[in-house]
Design an enzyme around this catalytic site. Structure first.
Site, PDB file in Angstrom:
ATOM      1  N   SER A 129       0.873  -0.714  -0.009  1.00 31.21           N
ATOM      2  CA  SER A 129       0.301   0.281   0.250  1.00 31.21           C
ATOM      3  C   SER A 129       0.988   0.823  -0.387  1.00 31.21           C
ATOM      4  O   SER A 129       2.347   1.174   0.448  1.00 31.21           O
ATOM      5  CB  SER A 129      -0.712   0.169   1.212  1.00 31.21           C
ATOM      6  OG  SER A 129      -1.209   1.002   1.412  1.00 31.21           O
ATOM      7  N   TYR A 142      -2.430   0.075   9.841  1.00 28.46           N
ATOM      8  CA  TYR A 142      -2.310  -0.813   9.131  1.00 28.46           C
ATOM      9  C   TYR A 142      -0.825  -0.400   7.709  1.00 28.46           C
ATOM     10  O   TYR A 142      -0.206  -0.738   7.495  1.00 28.46           O
ATOM     11  CB  TYR A 142      -3.167  -0.008   8.266  1.00 28.46           C
ATOM     12  CG  TYR A 142      -3.185  -0.254   6.540  1.00 28.46           C
ATOM     13  CD1 TYR A 142      -3.840  -1.430   5.938  1.00 28.46           C
ATOM     14  CD2 TYR A 142      -3.354   1.295   5.646  1.00 28.46           C
ATOM     15  CE1 TYR A 142      -4.582  -1.565   5.073  1.00 28.46           C
ATOM     16  CE2 TYR A 142      -3.098  -0.198   4.218  1.00 28.46           C
ATOM     17  CZ  TYR A 142      -4.038  -1.136   3.814  1.00 28.46           C
ATOM     18  OH  TYR A 142      -4.120  -1.428   2.941  1.00 28.46           O
TER      19      TYR A 142
END
Length: 267
Positions: A129, A142
């Site tokens: 990501s 995250y």
């Protein structure tokens, strides 16, 4: 000879788009899900696999190898979102996120490497990501789990050079998928000192996903990487400003960059 591809988390979102794209390009594709019975109408087989259960990883990888005799491309796509003030996220949920986003892909890699060594070829693509390049407010866990996967890929690449096995990261920005529905949200507590800024940030994050890019852009990026003889270490796919934010972090003083992030999230 058609290449054999395994995609974890291939039943929906980015994984499904990648799988369908590769099937159309005549690849032999296997996807995975914790509940494969829900996806019997898929364009490619969906096999049972939970990245948090190593026995299911080994079983499914062995089943594919037994049937096809080889495994050419593995795409570590299965992942989970998590949001909240780091102080208020239960430790169990933090560990759960790392089990899914870091240890899960790591165990998939360990399961497929012996076969790839035996055939003296293979490509492993880790879907990370853009958030993994920076510590984002209320997405810190995250960011950390995806950043860890980015870094371990760098080390793995060097360790695998003797075996003709390639590994790379593809870091997507915000894409229009159902990831928000499966994301763990730390609750907005009435008496939390983070209530207002976390609530505002949560609304902004959901808006980004709702208006995200077409997942087929990721599918095309994966296809291009598969057809690249010597893939780069890192790839980024998404809106220009999302990718440019990584460049800005590299060139700006850290406090200036931090201020830009805070302004973006209205903190």
């Amino acid at each position: 000879m058609s290449k054999v591809v395994l995609i974890t988390g291939g039943s929906s979102g980015i994984g499904k788009s990648i799988g369908e794209f590769l099937v159309d390009k005549k690849f032999i594709v296997y996807g995975t899900s914790r509940n494969p019975e829900k996806y019997k109408g898929s364009k490619f087989p969906i096999l049972p696999l939970d990245v948090k259960a190593n026995t299911t990883i080994i079983s499914t990888v062995n089943a594919i190898i037994e049937k096809e005799g080889r495994l050419d491309v593995v795409i570590n796509n299965a992942g989970a979102g998590i949001t909240g003030p780091i102080e208020e996220i239960p430790e169990e949920e933090i560990k759960n996120n790392f089990e899914t986003n870091f240890f899960g892909p790591l165990n998939v890699i360990k399961a497929v490497l012996p076969q790839m060594r035996n055939q003296n070829s293979g490509l492993i693509i880790n879907i990370t990501s853009i958030a993994g390049y920076m510590g984002l407010p209320y997405r810190g866990v995250y960011s950390a789990s995806k950043g860890a996967l980015e870094l371990i890929t760098e080390a793995f690449r060097m360790e695998l050079k003797d075996f003709n096995i390639e590994m790379t990261n593809i870091a997507p920005g915000d894409f229009a998928t159902n990831i928000a529905a499966g994301r763990y949200h730390a609750p907005l507590l009435k008496d939390s000192p983070y209530k207002k800024p976390y609530g505002n940030t949560l609304d902004l994050m959901n808006t980004h996903v709702d208006h995200g890019s077409d997942p087929n852009l990721m599918a095309k990026a994966v296809y291009d990487v598969i057809n690249t003889p010597k893939p780069k270490v890192h790839y980024k796919v998404g809106e220009f400003m999302q990718k440019f934010s990584i460049v800005l972090k590299r060139i700006l003083p850290s406090k200036v960059y931090e201020k830009l992030l805070m302004n973006h999230y209205k903190l």
